[in-house]
Every structure is written in C-alpha cells, then in structure tokens.
Scaffold this active site. Structure first.
Site: not given
Length: 185
Positions: A78, A82
């Site tokens: 994740y 990002k």
C-alpha cells in the site's frame, strides 16, 4: 470533454486499502493497489489534461496519503502504491505549472471512510488520531485558496515523513515491531 470542455478542478482521490505485507498480500490485490492507487490518478489526469489546459488556469488535487511518505512494513505494498502516486504528483506539479495547471498534493493520515474503517482496525492510541473526511475536504479548500503545493492533514503527520527521511532504519524497525492494528484485523 464534450459536455465540459474546460475543467477548472480535478480531484483524484480514489484509493483501496492494502493492509497486508509484501509476504502476505495476494498478487491480485497487489496489482489492484497499483492500478487504483497510482495508475488511477495517472490515467485520470491524462484523460482530463486537454480540459484542464483549456480552462486557462486549473487545479489538480491529488489525495495521496502519509503512507506515501513513510514505508511502514505491515502495509508495504500500500505504501509503495502511495509513494508512486506521491512521486507522480510532485513531478506533475513542476511539469504542469508552466501550462497554467497547479497540482496540489494532500497527504492525510488515518481517515475514517467506508473503505477504510480506521477506528475499528487501529489499536490505541492511534485510533484517537483518526480524522473525518470533512476535515480533509476543509483542508483541500484551504490548500486551493493558498495555492499550497504539498501538505499534510492534520499537519502534525508531517513528523512521520521527516522521521522517515532522517532515520529510515529506525522507522522501519519500529514499524516492524509495532502493533498498529487490533488483533485479527
């Protein structure tokens, strides 16, 4: 583009959670993270670029995440998606400003949304640091008014990005030992 040939504001905020480490995440989920969290904003900006240029002064708001500035082991894939989104946002901010397009990067911390039910997942004391979507929306409006390029909401989350930059090994070790999620989540 046919209905709205001039676009003054584009907000890219799509994102999906990925609360799994590199060794645990399913390959399909990893692909979905990159497609949604990073490439979603890339293709959206590219699709609307003619309308943004036609506006003769436009704003793009990329809602990234503090996770893009801090490599946190329990959510490495994740964070990587990002981080890619953050790098893209920073690069396009410099590239598009001469074309009259201002790119703003918003890095929120833990936000309580349907897709990210933070209060149910985070262990104390982090659960108290969760903010509401309205706080992010108000922050976006302030950023647009002040033409800020990159900011954190709430602002004190910037501390984590600074710590990561100054002591990446320490932050990684602390993150690996942390229990930021409740058991079973």
């Amino acid at each position: 583009m046919e209905r709205h040939p001039r676009i003054a504001l584009l907000v890219c905020s799509a994102g999906i959670p990925g609360r799994r480490g590199f060794l645990e995440i399913e390959p399909e989920q990893l692909e979905a993270l990159v497609r949604t969290n990073y490439l979603g904003g890339v293709w959206c900006l590219r699709a609307f670029l003619p309308g943004l240029e036609a506006a003769g002064g436009a704003d793009v708001v990329n809602v990234v995440s503090v996770a893009g500035t801090v490599a946190f082991p329990p959510s490495g894939p994740y964070s990587a998606s990002k981080h890619a989104q953050l790098a893209f946002s920073r690069a396009t901010a410099a590239e598009l400003r001469p074309r009259g397009i201002r790119v703003h990067t918003i890095n929120p911390g833990f936000v309580e949304t349907e897709g990210f039910p933070q209060r149910d997942v985070l262990a104390s004391p982090l659960a108290r640091a969760v903010i509401e979507p309205d706080a992010v929306a108000r922050h976006v409006l302030r950023v647009l008014e002040r033409d800020r390029v990159e900011s954190f909401v709430p602002g004190w989350y910037r501390v984590f990005a600074i710590a990561q930059a100054l002591a990446p090994g320490l932050v990684g070790r602390l993150g690996a030992r942390s229990r930021y999620r409740r058991a079973g989540k």
